[in-house]
Structure formats: structure tokens, C-alpha cells
Design a protein around this motif. Structure first.
Motif, PDB file in Angstrom:
ATOM      1  N   UNK A  75      12.681   4.806 -15.859  1.00 22.16           N
ATOM      2  CA  UNK A  75      12.788   5.022 -14.420  1.00 22.16           C
ATOM      3  C   UNK A  75      11.626   4.288 -13.767  1.00 22.16           C
ATOM      4  N   UNK A  76      11.754   4.067 -12.470  1.00 24.87           N
ATOM      5  CA  UNK A  76      10.662   3.456 -11.724  1.00 24.87           C
ATOM      6  C   UNK A  76      10.397   4.270 -10.475  1.00 24.87           C
ATOM      7  N   UNK A  77       9.185   4.212  -9.986  1.00 22.28           N
ATOM      8  CA  UNK A  77       8.832   4.881  -8.732  1.00 22.28           C
ATOM      9  C   UNK A  77       8.844   3.843  -7.622  1.00 22.28           C
ATOM     10  N   UNK A  78       9.660   4.091  -6.609  1.00 22.86           N
ATOM     11  CA  UNK A  78       9.787   3.143  -5.507  1.00 22.86           C
ATOM     12  C   UNK A  78       9.574   3.874  -4.190  1.00 22.86           C
ATOM     13  N   UNK A  79       8.428   3.630  -3.573  1.00 21.77           N
ATOM     14  CA  UNK A  79       8.068   4.231  -2.288  1.00 21.77           C
ATOM     15  C   UNK A  79       8.240   5.754  -2.317  1.00 21.77           C
ATOM     16  N   UNK A  80       7.729   6.351  -3.393  1.00 21.71           N
ATOM     17  CA  UNK A  80       7.694   7.798  -3.508  1.00 21.71           C
ATOM     18  C   UNK A  80       8.919   8.424  -4.134  1.00 21.71           C
ATOM     19  N   UNK A  81       9.914   7.613  -4.472  1.00 28.50           N
ATOM     20  CA  UNK A  81      11.135   8.140  -5.078  1.00 28.50           C
ATOM     21  C   UNK A  81      11.258   7.620  -6.511  1.00 28.50           C
ATOM     22  N   UNK A  82      11.665   8.497  -7.415  1.00 25.75           N
ATOM     23  CA  UNK A  82      11.910   8.083  -8.790  1.00 25.75           C
ATOM     24  C   UNK A  82      13.387   7.745  -8.932  1.00 25.75           C
ATOM     25  N   UNK A  83      13.656   6.513  -9.358  1.00 25.22           N
ATOM     26  CA  UNK A  83      15.033   6.048  -9.492  1.00 25.22           C
ATOM     27  C   UNK A  83      15.199   5.386 -10.848  1.00 25.22           C
ATOM     28  N   UNK A 110       4.909  12.469  -0.901  1.00 22.46           N
ATOM     29  CA  UNK A 110       6.304  12.434  -0.492  1.00 22.46           C
ATOM     30  C   UNK A 110       6.656  11.095   0.154  1.00 22.46           C
ATOM     31  N   UNK A 111       7.942  10.693   0.044  1.00 23.11           N
ATOM     32  CA  UNK A 111       8.356   9.439   0.676  1.00 23.11           C
ATOM     33  C   UNK A 111       8.162   9.458   2.184  1.00 23.11           C
ATOM     34  N   UNK A 112       7.747   8.323   2.724  1.00 22.43           N
ATOM     35  CA  UNK A 112       7.576   8.163   4.171  1.00 22.43           C
ATOM     36  C   UNK A 112       8.555   7.123   4.702  1.00 22.43           C
ATOM     37  N   UNK A 160      -5.989  -3.468 -19.780  1.00 22.94           N
ATOM     38  CA  UNK A 160      -5.237  -2.695 -18.799  1.00 22.94           C
ATOM     39  C   UNK A 160      -4.163  -1.818 -19.436  1.00 22.94           C
ATOM     40  N   UNK A 161      -4.047  -1.861 -20.776  1.00 23.44           N
ATOM     41  CA  UNK A 161      -3.053  -1.064 -21.506  1.00 23.44           C
ATOM     42  C   UNK A 161      -1.640  -1.298 -20.973  1.00 23.44           C
ATOM     43  N   UNK A 162      -1.280  -2.553 -20.781  1.00 21.34           N
ATOM     44  CA  UNK A 162       0.047  -2.872 -20.271  1.00 21.34           C
ATOM     45  C   UNK A 162       1.102  -2.644 -21.349  1.00 21.34           C
ATOM     46  N   UNK A 163       2.200  -1.979 -20.982  1.00 21.16           N
ATOM     47  CA  UNK A 163       3.305  -1.814 -21.918  1.00 21.16           C
ATOM     48  C   UNK A 163       4.662  -1.854 -21.221  1.00 21.16           C
ATOM     49  N   UNK A 164       4.665  -2.069 -19.902  1.00 16.75           N
ATOM     50  CA  UNK A 164       5.894  -2.150 -19.115  1.00 16.75           C
ATOM     51  C   UNK A 164       5.490  -2.559 -17.712  1.00 16.75           C
ATOM     52  N   UNK A 165       6.437  -2.967 -16.872  1.00 22.20           N
ATOM     53  CA  UNK A 165       6.081  -3.281 -15.484  1.00 22.20           C
ATOM     54  C   UNK A 165       5.429  -2.096 -14.779  1.00 22.20           C
ATOM     55  N   UNK A 166       4.616  -2.384 -13.797  1.00 13.27           N
ATOM     56  CA  UNK A 166       3.973  -1.335 -13.014  1.00 13.27           C
ATOM     57  C   UNK A 166       5.032  -0.430 -12.402  1.00 13.27           C
ATOM     58  N   UNK A 167       4.779   0.862 -12.423  1.00  9.23           N
ATOM     59  CA  UNK A 167       5.632   1.920 -11.863  1.00  9.23           C
ATOM     60  C   UNK A 167       6.777   2.321 -12.787  1.00  9.23           C
ATOM     61  N   UNK A 188       0.837  -1.201   0.000  1.00  7.90           N
ATOM     62  CA  UNK A 188       0.000   0.000   0.000  1.00  7.90           C
ATOM     63  C   UNK A 188       0.869   1.246   0.000  1.00  7.90           C
ATOM     64  N   UNK A 189       1.934   1.252   0.779  1.00  6.93           N
ATOM     65  CA  UNK A 189       2.858   2.382   0.774  1.00  6.93           C
ATOM     66  C   UNK A 189       3.458   2.586  -0.619  1.00  6.93           C
ATOM     67  N   UNK A 190       3.736   1.510  -1.322  1.00  2.00           N
ATOM     68  CA  UNK A 190       4.281   1.634  -2.670  1.00  2.00           C
ATOM     69  C   UNK A 190       3.255   2.258  -3.614  1.00  2.00           C
ATOM     70  N   UNK A 191       1.981   1.999  -3.396  1.00  2.00           N
ATOM     71  CA  UNK A 191       0.925   2.518  -4.263  1.00  2.00           C
ATOM     72  C   UNK A 191       0.552   3.967  -3.956  1.00  2.00           C
TER      73      UNK A 191
END
Length: 446
Positions: free
Chosen positions: A269-277, A162-164, A252-259, A155-158
Motif C-alpha cells: 500500500x502507499x500513503x497519498x496525502x493522508x490516505x492509505x491506498x 488526517x487528509x486535508x 537510508x535503509x531503502x527497500x521500496x519507494x517512499x510511502x 509538503x502536504x504529502x509529507x
């Protein structure tokens, strides 16, 4: 003689109490950390796929009260009239914000009151019934709380904003898996368990299974490998997908992994717990559904392993012919074995845990990412629902696929070589990846 035996039994009981207290305390500390957020974050529904965090908090306490305070100790309810509200089967996650839930302060107070009663029950328990033997029901509750903690981590990932959460970065590669693939010879092995005292009903009983020879990836599929599938048009090639998989991909219009998304420079890039890396090439791919994993495997010239194949690769010891509790042996997982327990907020690079390799040379079967298998969630021969049907039995059938191995968010108490997770094949919010298997014709029986 009798006195010495009685003293030994007393020592065993005290040891069990100490261990259970430690597991329950660890789970509660994690729950507190995951819910130490503003009230608005606790009560919000960050995704229709997930409950509001405050529901999970009170549900954890309600399960503990139901099993330990009421069923084991036979005490009255700590709080009347809330069982139905926190029954996971009665209320889909998307509708739980419509319930008259306990507010954050009320949920915390309820959980604390239940836990105080639990300590009294634990101190008085003689572990002399089927439910309490070896501390099973207490361990079941510790596992249940840790499972919900992993759900709250998802849930935190979704959540947006801001990151917690924070944690040290996962370790980098210290030894590359070699070779890229491992041959598992044909032959029988013992699947499941009949003697792990804290194993849950769907892991039981132990039974012999013959597995034909197969080849399996030495490590989970990495982001770099998966990116080649994306760049090769894997999401647009209908022939790689099953009928159900293609229908879901389109809907679901999938074209890459979620995030995943493209950065300003065009790189992923991917979003991980509020941070883009940046998408790190040597990490296992995560947040892919079963259909994506299956399409990749077909593109790669293979298939997903069955759960029997996965378990043989993880547990079978060719020297003894026996089945280990974990790939590295029977010892509980430690920091050198696997990426577990939310020590890190993401998978480690492949090859980062040489201490956890299986006898056959397969890496990272435990931790990092749950691994999709091709198997439907079905009971083992001789299955008996215990202590309640709603944990496993009601989910058996064709709807759910089995995942194995645990993720970086799975606690060691809720993870072992026999542990079976399951989910719908369209789910991507879970910390799931996969590895590819292939038939190995001509390999000799062992």
C-alpha cells in the motif's frame, strides 16, 4: 498605416496583460487552497526537507515584490527588513522555523498588499525593456509561484495526520501504449529554445544536438514493473547500484519507494496525502530517487535516458525535422493532453492520455511524474544568466541531476518540452519517476 500599427501594438499589449493577470490569479488561487489549513499546520515543519508552509507563502510574495514592485516599477519596499529572511539560498529549509517569520495572518496580509501593487504595475507596464518584453518577468513570477505551489503540495504529502486536500481520481487507462518501446533514430535535432518568450534562462539558447539511435520506454515505469524489481531483490543486489547509490541505499535503509509499506494482508500500500491506498499496478511509480531509478534501469537491462534523448523523444517531429513545443504540438496543454495542474492527486494510469502522445508514439512525457535523466545539470552552449544568477547558474555542476516532463502537481505555465528541473540524486519527496532507455545499434540516421 502608422495608426493601424499602433492599434495592433496596443491590442498585443492588452492581450499580454489579460493573459498575465489570468496566470497570476490562477497561481494565487492555488496558493490560497494549499494554505487554507489550520495555523498549526502552516507553522509546523512537517519534514526537515521542506519549509513550513507559512515560509513559502511569504517567500512567494517577497519574490513578487522584489521583481515587480521594486525592480520593474522602482517603488519602495512594501515591507522593510524581511528580504534576508525569505532568501532561499541564505537559509536551508531545515532551519527556517528558527527565523522570526511572519505569522500566518501577517504573511497573508503581506501577500495581498504586494498583489495589489502588482496589479498597478501590470496596468502601467509598456513591456518595452528586456526584463518586461512579452511579459517575461511577470510570467517568471507566475512560474515561481506555481513551482512553490508544487513544493507545498509535496509538503502536504509529507505531513502526517488526517487528509486535508482532495481532488478527483486520475483517469484510468483508455488506450495502452503500444509497442512497449519506441526506437528513436539517430540524427540531429534542435534542443532548447531561443524564441519561447516565457522560457527560463537554463532552457536557452536553442542549439543542434546529434543523438545516436536509442530505444526508450513508451511509458514511464509502472508500479507493477517496479514491484518485480523489488521482489527480485533489487535493493539487496550490490551489483545493480553505483558506489554512491549503494552507500545511500544502505545509509537510508531503502527497500521500496517512499510511502510504500506492507498492508495487513501482505500486499503493498502507499500513503497519498493522508490516505492509505493499494499500490496501483498500472500507475507510474513515483517517489523514487535517482539512485533507485538507475538501479532499476540496470536490472532491466537498460539505462536512464540522457536529457537530450528525453527531449528528442518528446519534441522531435520526424515529418518536419523540427522541434515541437510539446509532444502533441505547439498548443498549450489541456485536460486531454496531460495530467498537470493538480487536477488529480496522483499519476494517471499509463496510456490514459492518447491525445498527448509524441509523433514517435511515446506516451505521457508531460505530466504525471517528473522523469529522472542521467544528465548532470549543466548550461547549454551560449548560456546567459537572466535575469539573475541564483535561478540556475549557481546550481550548475555535478551535484544535481536533471528531471524532465513535469508531474501531476506541475502547473502548465511552468511546464513545456524544454523545461529543465533539477535535484539532488537522493531526493524522493518530489513527484519523480522515470523511464528506461537502451542503445539501438544499427538504426539508420534521419
Amino acid at each position: 498605416m502608422r495608426a493601424r500599427a499602433a492599434a495592433g501594438e496596443a491590442d498585443d499589449v492588452n492581450h499580454t496583460r489579460v493573459r498575465l493577470r489570468r496566470e497570476l490569479e490562477r497561481a494565487r488561487a492555488r496558493t490560497h487552497a494549499l494554505t487554507a489549513v489550520p495555523e498549526s499546520e502552516l507553522t509546523a515543519q512537517h519534514s526537515v526537507l521542506m519549509s513550513p508552509l507559512v515560509w513559502d507563502l511569504a517567500h512567494i510574495a517577497n519574490q513578487e515584490e522584489s521583481w515587480l514592485v521594486r525592480r520593474v516599477a522602482g517603488r519602495a519596499a512594501v515591507r522593510d527588513g524581511i528580504d534576508e529572511m525569505y532568501d532561499a539560498l541564505l537559509h536551508p529549509r531545515a532551519t527556517r522555523t528558527e527565523l522570526a517569520l511572519l505569522d500566518p495572518a501577517g504573511a497573508r496580509a503581506y501577500a495581498a498588499e504586494v498583489r495589489d501593487a502588482t496589479w498597478e504595475v501590470l496596468d502601467d507596464c509598456d513591456f518595452d525593456t528586456e526584463l518586461t518584453r512579452d511579459g517575461f518577468v511577470f510570467a517568471m513570477i507566475a512560474q515561481h509561484e506555481q513551482q512553490h505551489d508544487e513544493t507545498m503540495l509535496a509538503t502536504h504529502q509529507l505531513r502526517s495526520g488526517e487528509p486535508i486536500l482532495d481532488a478527483p481520481a486520475a483517469p484510468r487507462t483508455v488506450a495502452s501504449p503500444a509497442p512497449d518501446r519506441v526506437v528513436v533514430p539517430a540524427g540531429p535535432f534542435t534542443m532548447g529554445t531561443s524564441d519561447d518568450p516565457w522560457a527560463l534562462d537554463n532552457e536557452r539558447p536553442a542549439h543542434r544536438v546529434h543523438v545516436e539511435a536509442f530505444v526508450i520506454d513508451a511509458a514511464p515505469v509502472t508500479n507493477a514493473r517496479y514491484l518485480r524489481f523489488v521482489d527480485d531483490g533489487g535493493y539487496d543486489r550490490r551489483a545493480l547500484w553505483t558506489e554512491d547509490g549503494w552507500a545511500h541505499r544502505v545509509e537510508a535503509s531503502l527497500d521500496a519507494p517512499l510511502f510504500w509499506s506492507r498492508g495487513e494482508d501482505g500486499r503493498w500500500v502507499t500513503r497519498r496525502f493522508g490516505r492509505r491506498i493499494p499500490v496501483r499496478p498500472d500507475e507510474p511509480v513515483v517517489h523514487v530517487c535517482f539512485h533507485e531509478a538507475e538501479a532499476f534501469a540496470r536490472w532491466d537491462g537498460g539505462r536512464l535516458p540522457t536529457e537530450a534523448e528525453w527531449e528528442k523523444a518528446a519534441r522531435w517531429d520526424p515529418d518536419t525535422g523540427g522541434s515541437r513545443r510539446f509532444p502533441w504540438g505547439d498548443d498549450d496543454p489541456g485536460p486531454a493532453h496531460a495530467n498537470l495542474g493538480q487536477r488529480h492527486l496522483g499519476p494517471a494510469e499509463v496510456g490514459a492520455y492518447p491525445g498527448g502522445v509524441s509523433p514517435l508514439g511515446v506516451h505521457q512525457l508531460i505530466g504525471d511524474v517528473w522523469e529522472w535523466t542521467s544528465s548532470r545539470f549543466l548550461p547549454y552552449p551560449g548560456f546567459r544568466a537572466f535575469p539573475y544568477r541564483e535561478y540556475s547558474e549557481v546550481f550548475f555542476g555535478d551535484d544535481h541531476r536533471v528531471l524532465r516532463g513535469g508531474s501531476f502537481g506541475t502547473d502548465p505555465v511552468a511546464c513545456r518540452g524544454t523545461f529543465r528541473n533539477w535535484d539532488l540524486p537522493i531526493r524522493r519527496q518530489i513527484f519523480a519517476g522515470f523511464r528506461v532507455a537502451r542503445d539501438a545499434e544499427g538504426a539508420s540516421d534521419v
